[in-house]
Design a protein around this motif. Structure first.
Motif, PDB file in Angstrom:
ATOM      1  N   ASN A  63       0.813  -1.218   0.000  1.00 26.59           N
ATOM      2  CA  ASN A  63       0.000   0.000   0.000  1.00 26.59           C
ATOM      3  C   ASN A  63       0.849   1.272   0.000  1.00 26.59           C
ATOM      4  O   ASN A  63       0.313   2.371  -0.030  1.00 26.59           O
ATOM      5  CB  ASN A  63      -0.906   0.035   1.237  1.00 26.59           C
ATOM      6  N   LEU A  64       2.144   1.128   0.055  1.00 24.16           N
ATOM      7  CA  LEU A  64       3.047   2.270   0.194  1.00 24.16           C
ATOM      8  C   LEU A  64       3.143   3.080  -1.093  1.00 24.16           C
ATOM      9  O   LEU A  64       3.279   2.528  -2.178  1.00 24.16           O
ATOM     10  CB  LEU A  64       4.440   1.745   0.575  1.00 24.16           C
ATOM     11  N   SER A  65       3.044   4.389  -0.964  1.00 20.73           N
ATOM     12  CA  SER A  65       3.246   5.276  -2.113  1.00 20.73           C
ATOM     13  C   SER A  65       4.165   6.415  -1.691  1.00 20.73           C
ATOM     14  O   SER A  65       4.236   6.778  -0.516  1.00 20.73           O
ATOM     15  CB  SER A  65       1.913   5.832  -2.626  1.00 20.73           C
ATOM     16  N   GLY A 121       5.430   9.902  -0.941  1.00 19.90           N
ATOM     17  CA  GLY A 121       4.957  11.232  -0.589  1.00 19.90           C
ATOM     18  C   GLY A 121       6.118  12.147  -0.262  1.00 19.90           C
ATOM     19  O   GLY A 121       5.951  13.329  -0.040  1.00 19.90           O
ATOM     20  N   THR A 161      10.507   7.800   9.448  1.00 20.79           N
ATOM     21  CA  THR A 161       9.394   7.743   8.503  1.00 20.79           C
ATOM     22  C   THR A 161       8.771   6.352   8.520  1.00 20.79           C
ATOM     23  O   THR A 161       7.557   6.199   8.576  1.00 20.79           O
ATOM     24  CB  THR A 161       9.864   8.105   7.083  1.00 20.79           C
ATOM     25  N   LEU A 180       4.663   4.845   9.158  1.00 19.96           N
ATOM     26  CA  LEU A 180       3.907   4.374   7.996  1.00 19.96           C
ATOM     27  C   LEU A 180       2.763   3.422   8.332  1.00 19.96           C
ATOM     28  O   LEU A 180       1.857   3.251   7.524  1.00 19.96           O
ATOM     29  CB  LEU A 180       4.848   3.744   6.974  1.00 19.96           C
ATOM     30  N   ASP A 222      -0.084   5.940   8.286  1.00 20.61           N
ATOM     31  CA  ASP A 222      -0.410   6.593   7.003  1.00 20.61           C
ATOM     32  C   ASP A 222       0.615   6.161   5.961  1.00 20.61           C
ATOM     33  O   ASP A 222       1.743   6.635   5.966  1.00 20.61           O
ATOM     34  CB  ASP A 222      -0.399   8.110   7.175  1.00 20.61           C
ATOM     35  N   SER A 223       0.207   5.280   5.055  1.00 15.95           N
ATOM     36  CA  SER A 223       1.151   4.713   4.079  1.00 15.95           C
ATOM     37  C   SER A 223       1.381   5.611   2.863  1.00 15.95           C
ATOM     38  O   SER A 223       2.030   5.205   1.909  1.00 15.95           O
ATOM     39  CB  SER A 223       0.675   3.332   3.629  1.00 15.95           C
ATOM     40  N   SER A 224       0.894   6.834   2.892  1.00 18.39           N
ATOM     41  CA  SER A 224       1.089   7.731   1.748  1.00 18.39           C
ATOM     42  C   SER A 224       2.381   8.530   1.845  1.00 18.39           C
ATOM     43  O   SER A 224       2.653   9.371   0.987  1.00 18.39           O
ATOM     44  CB  SER A 224      -0.099   8.687   1.604  1.00 18.39           C
ATOM     45  N   TRP A 225       3.190   8.278   2.857  1.00 14.97           N
ATOM     46  CA  TRP A 225       4.421   9.045   3.037  1.00 14.97           C
ATOM     47  C   TRP A 225       5.670   8.197   2.846  1.00 14.97           C
ATOM     48  O   TRP A 225       6.670   8.385   3.533  1.00 14.97           O
ATOM     49  CB  TRP A 225       4.420   9.731   4.406  1.00 14.97           C
ATOM     50  N   SER A 261      10.749   1.983   4.419  1.00 14.07           N
ATOM     51  CA  SER A 261      10.102   3.253   4.063  1.00 14.07           C
ATOM     52  C   SER A 261      10.466   3.754   2.666  1.00 14.07           C
ATOM     53  O   SER A 261       9.758   4.593   2.109  1.00 14.07           O
ATOM     54  CB  SER A 261      10.432   4.323   5.101  1.00 14.07           C
ATOM     55  N   CYS A 295      10.286   3.382  -1.038  1.00 13.56           N
ATOM     56  CA  CYS A 295       9.458   2.590  -1.956  1.00 13.56           C
ATOM     57  C   CYS A 295       9.931   2.692  -3.402  1.00 13.56           C
ATOM     58  O   CYS A 295       9.494   1.914  -4.250  1.00 13.56           O
ATOM     59  CB  CYS A 295       7.993   2.986  -1.846  1.00 13.56           C
TER      60      CYS A 295
END
Length: 97
Positions: A7-9, A11, A29, A33, A36-39, A81, A83
């Protein structure tokens, strides 16, 4: 890692993924995660020596191990962290920079 990496993207973009970054910012970081996996972090290498970092991280699915030693204990943590990693130090990637 204590989070689902699928799910990591990215940011965060970090220029120069050296030892200090990998042992501090990427670690902190990674510890957030799970919330919030958007970072996730996209590392960017700009100098020729950064090509080796790209190759090392790619061969390990952008995972690496942090070993922390004190006088009383040693701890080991897999850091997930980062990605993505882009080497922009040669060729077309730098023509318009």
């Amino acid at each position: 890692p204590a989070f689902e990496r699928s799910n990591l993207s990215a940011g965060i973009v970090h220029l120069g993924v050296g030892g200090f970054h990998r042992s501090h910012q990427a670690v902190y970081t990674g510890r957030t995660l799970a919330l919030d996996s958007s970072w996730g972090i996209c590392g960017v290498g700009l100098v020729p020596s950064d090509k080796k970092m790209q190759e090392a991280l790619e061969s390990q699915d952008n995972l690496y191990t942090l070993v922390t030693k004190t006088s009383k204990a040693t701890s080991v943590e897999v850091i997930g962290s980062i990605c993505d990693y882009i080497f922009a130090g040669e060729g077309k990637a730098t023509e318009n920079v």
